[in-house]
Scaffold this motif. Structure first.
Motif, PDB file in Angstrom:
ATOM      1  N   GLY A  42       0.828  -1.281   0.054  1.00 27.58           N
ATOM      2  CA  GLY A  42       0.010   0.093   0.039  1.00 27.58           C
ATOM      3  C   GLY A  42       0.827   1.142  -0.035  1.00 27.58           C
ATOM      4  N   VAL A  43       2.215   1.206   0.067  1.00 26.08           N
ATOM      5  CA  VAL A  43       3.045   2.384  -0.293  1.00 26.08           C
ATOM      6  C   VAL A  43       3.273   2.866  -1.601  1.00 26.08           C
ATOM      7  CG1 VAL A  43       5.364   3.149   0.561  1.00 26.08           C
ATOM      8  CG2 VAL A  43       3.999   1.721   2.129  1.00 26.08           C
ATOM      9  N   LYS A  44       3.266   3.767  -2.064  1.00 26.49           N
ATOM     10  CA  LYS A  44       3.552   4.326  -3.468  1.00 26.49           C
ATOM     11  C   LYS A  44       4.942   4.517  -3.441  1.00 26.49           C
ATOM     12  CE  LYS A  44       1.180   5.747  -7.002  1.00 26.49           C
ATOM     13  NZ  LYS A  44       0.800   4.310  -7.287  1.00 26.49           N
ATOM     14  N   ILE A  45       5.604   4.078  -4.782  1.00 27.81           N
ATOM     15  CA  ILE A  45       6.947   4.336  -4.816  1.00 27.81           C
ATOM     16  C   ILE A  45       7.353   5.396  -6.092  1.00 27.81           C
ATOM     17  CG2 ILE A  45       9.289   3.077  -5.730  1.00 27.81           C
ATOM     18  CD1 ILE A  45       8.315   1.937  -3.075  1.00 27.81           C
ATOM     19  N   PRO A  46       7.675   6.364  -5.650  1.00 23.72           N
ATOM     20  CA  PRO A  46       8.113   7.520  -6.770  1.00 23.72           C
ATOM     21  C   PRO A  46       9.307   7.044  -7.633  1.00 23.72           C
ATOM     22  CG  PRO A  46       8.722   8.388  -4.545  1.00 23.72           C
ATOM     23  CD  PRO A  46       7.982   7.083  -4.155  1.00 23.72           C
ATOM     24  N   TYR A  47       9.288   7.142  -8.727  1.00 25.98           N
ATOM     25  CA  TYR A  47      10.264   6.896  -9.786  1.00 25.98           C
ATOM     26  C   TYR A  47      10.664   7.786 -10.899  1.00 25.98           C
ATOM     27  CZ  TYR A  47       7.125   4.656 -12.769  1.00 25.98           C
ATOM     28  OH  TYR A  47       5.921   4.353 -13.830  1.00 25.98           O
ATOM     29  N   GLU A  48      11.633   7.612 -11.329  1.00 30.52           N
ATOM     30  CA  GLU A  48      12.180   8.458 -12.523  1.00 30.52           C
ATOM     31  C   GLU A  48      12.731   7.468 -13.476  1.00 30.52           C
ATOM     32  OE1 GLU A  48      14.890  11.516 -12.459  1.00 30.52           O
ATOM     33  OE2 GLU A  48      15.776  10.652 -10.683  1.00 30.52           O
ATOM     34  N   ILE A  49      12.591   7.612 -14.868  1.00 31.23           N
ATOM     35  CA  ILE A  49      13.404   6.780 -15.794  1.00 31.23           C
ATOM     36  C   ILE A  49      14.640   7.485 -16.121  1.00 31.23           C
ATOM     37  CG2 ILE A  49      13.222   5.665 -18.072  1.00 31.23           C
ATOM     38  CD1 ILE A  49      10.854   4.723 -16.129  1.00 31.23           C
ATOM     39  N   CYS A  50      15.706   6.752 -16.060  1.00 30.54           N
ATOM     40  CA  CYS A  50      17.025   7.174 -16.351  1.00 30.54           C
ATOM     41  C   CYS A  50      17.659   6.443 -17.412  1.00 30.54           C
ATOM     42  CB  CYS A  50      17.819   7.168 -15.072  1.00 30.54           C
ATOM     43  SG  CYS A  50      17.364   7.954 -13.442  1.00 30.54           S
ATOM     44  N   ASP A  51      18.704   6.740 -17.642  1.00 35.50           N
ATOM     45  CA  ASP A  51      19.471   6.025 -18.883  1.00 35.50           C
ATOM     46  C   ASP A  51      19.787   4.469 -18.236  1.00 35.50           C
ATOM     47  OD1 ASP A  51      19.822   8.177 -20.402  1.00 35.50           O
ATOM     48  OD2 ASP A  51      21.657   8.804 -20.111  1.00 35.50           O
ATOM     49  N   ARG A  52      20.102   3.704 -19.345  1.00 32.20           N
ATOM     50  CA  ARG A  52      20.479   2.421 -18.793  1.00 32.20           C
ATOM     51  C   ARG A  52      21.698   2.079 -17.863  1.00 32.20           C
ATOM     52  NH1 ARG A  52      20.133  -1.651 -24.004  1.00 32.20           N
ATOM     53  NH2 ARG A  52      18.108  -1.115 -25.140  1.00 32.20           N
ATOM     54  N   ARG A  53      21.688   1.109 -17.106  1.00 30.28           N
ATOM     55  CA  ARG A  53      23.024   0.981 -16.344  1.00 30.28           C
ATOM     56  C   ARG A  53      24.040   0.196 -17.057  1.00 30.28           C
ATOM     57  NH1 ARG A  53      22.280  -1.914 -10.380  1.00 30.28           N
ATOM     58  NH2 ARG A  53      21.591  -3.706 -11.762  1.00 30.28           N
ATOM     59  N   ALA A  54      25.262   0.556 -17.023  1.00 27.39           N
ATOM     60  CA  ALA A  54      26.355  -0.115 -17.783  1.00 27.39           C
ATOM     61  C   ALA A  54      26.315  -1.642 -17.530  1.00 27.39           C
ATOM     62  CB  ALA A  54      27.559   0.514 -17.541  1.00 27.39           C
TER      63      ALA A  54
END
Ligand code: UD1
Length: 335
Positions: A283-295
């Motif tokens: 029931g907890v929301k996870i804020p996220y952002e899309i970033c570049d790929r990880r090497a």
């Protein structure tokens, strides 16, 4: 029935100690506390009502290791003690090779000298790299490893196979997919040092407000939602596989055995699916952002774990959501 568990206070090690104790084995832990905490020992005792023997030293100290073998009647070993941070392994290759390989060899020397068999090794699906087909079975070719950490896993597997053949020993190589979750008691779990590299600890720390938001490393992968797919296996299920593998080795009639098992659920989940499952479970929301790929990240890895089911009578039982619920309970305990 005394079993040496190296790295027995670590994440997978501590859960395996609990399952070994629950199955009537006596446990002797050697752990140098380099990536674990002493309170885990007390919590293992609280969970099981049993107290394992504990020796806090580095396995490179041969004379201390020898004393442990003198003091106990060791029937087998489950070997977890190793450094495991992929990024750090690139910066400190000598430390990784020295620690992960010498500590393994030192235990094997004791096995050879004292004529002990039954050795379980903690390996990883990282040995397959980006496999050509899914799901990945044990016959999939091993790819050139991407990191020093992965190289130490491949090298250790080779050392163990040579050791088993030359000395007529029984060994089991367990290739884990992505272990997650914590004990249902909430008293043992993963203790990441600093900023977590792995997805689930980062998600739980974000939920706890320790991290501002999750960075999703790329959504342009060739998968249905664009985020990479992994096989997230519940750590208690994984721990039970060690007990099954050990029992099989002990009852094995032939002198020499080289068992290799993939340990996963057989089901792939994307990063976004993990985030949603966590939100549903807690029931907890996870804020996220899309970033570049990880090497170094691969697109997809999930297991064919049929061999473990057929030969060990083991299979993963816990859903992703149930596993994530336990991880949240643990996060609140250590906060
Ligand atoms: C990593 C290791 C692998 C090791 C395994 C053990 C690397 C490159 N690989 O694998 O060698 O055996 O852990 O568990 O480190 N992700 C995010 N944001 C994050 C963290 C992860 O989007 O903050 C994504 C990753 O891009 C990946 C997925 O989540 O797609 C899982 O990542 P992680 O938990 O680090 O596991 P692996 O990459 O599978």
């Amino acid at each position: 029935m005394q079993i040496l568990v190296t790295g027995g206070l670590g994440y997978i090690g501590s859960h395996t100690v609990v399952e070994l104790l629950n199955n009537g084995f006596e446990v002797v832990i050697v752990d140098d506390l380099s990536n674990s905490e002493k309170f885990i020992l007390n919590n293992i005792e609280e969970i099981t009502g049993k107290k394992p023997a504990f020796y806090p030293f580095d396995l490179k100290r041969k004379e201390l290791l020898s004393q442990v073998f003198e003091a106990h009647n060791i029937l087998g070993c489950v070997n977890f003690a190793a450094f495991k941070a992929v990024g750090e392994s690139q910066e400190k290759p000598l430390e990784y090779y020295e620690n992960n390989l010498f500590s393994l060899i030192n235990v094997l020397q004791e096995f050879k000298a004292r004529n002990i068999s039954n050795f379980i090794f903690s390996s990883s699906c990282t040995v397959y790299g980006q496999a050509d087909k899914m799901p990945i079975d044990e016959n999939a070719p091993l790819k050139t490893p991407e990191s020093v950490y992965a190289k130490t896993k491949q090298m250790s597997e080779e050392i163990l196979k040579d050791f088993a053949l030359a000395n007529r020993k029984k060994i089991s190589l367990l290739r884990y997919f992505n272990p997650i979750g914590a004990h249902p008691s909430g008293k043992i779990g993963e203790l990441p040092i600093g900023v977590p590299n792995n997805l689930v600890p980062y998600v739980t720390q974000t939920a706890a407000g320790i991290r501002e938001k999750l960075k999703i490393w790329g959504n342009d992968y060739p998968t249905p939602d664009g985020t990479p797919i992994r096989d997230y296996i519940y750590v208690v299920d994984l721990a039970k596989a060690h007990v099954a593998a050990l029992k099989k080795l002990i009852s094995e009639k032939s002198e020499t055995a080289i068992d290799i098992y993939n340990l996963g659920t057989g089901k792939g989940s994307s990063v976004l699916e993990v985030v949603r499952a966590f939100e549903t479970a807690t029931g907890v929301k996870i804020p996220y952002e899309i970033c570049d790929r990880r090497a170094g990240d691969i697109t997809m890895a999930y297991a064919n774990a049929d061999k473990a089911e057929k030969e060990l009578g083991w299979k993963s039982e816990t859903t992703l959501e149930e596993a994530l619920k336990t991880t949240w309970k643990w996060q609140k305990y250590i906060k």
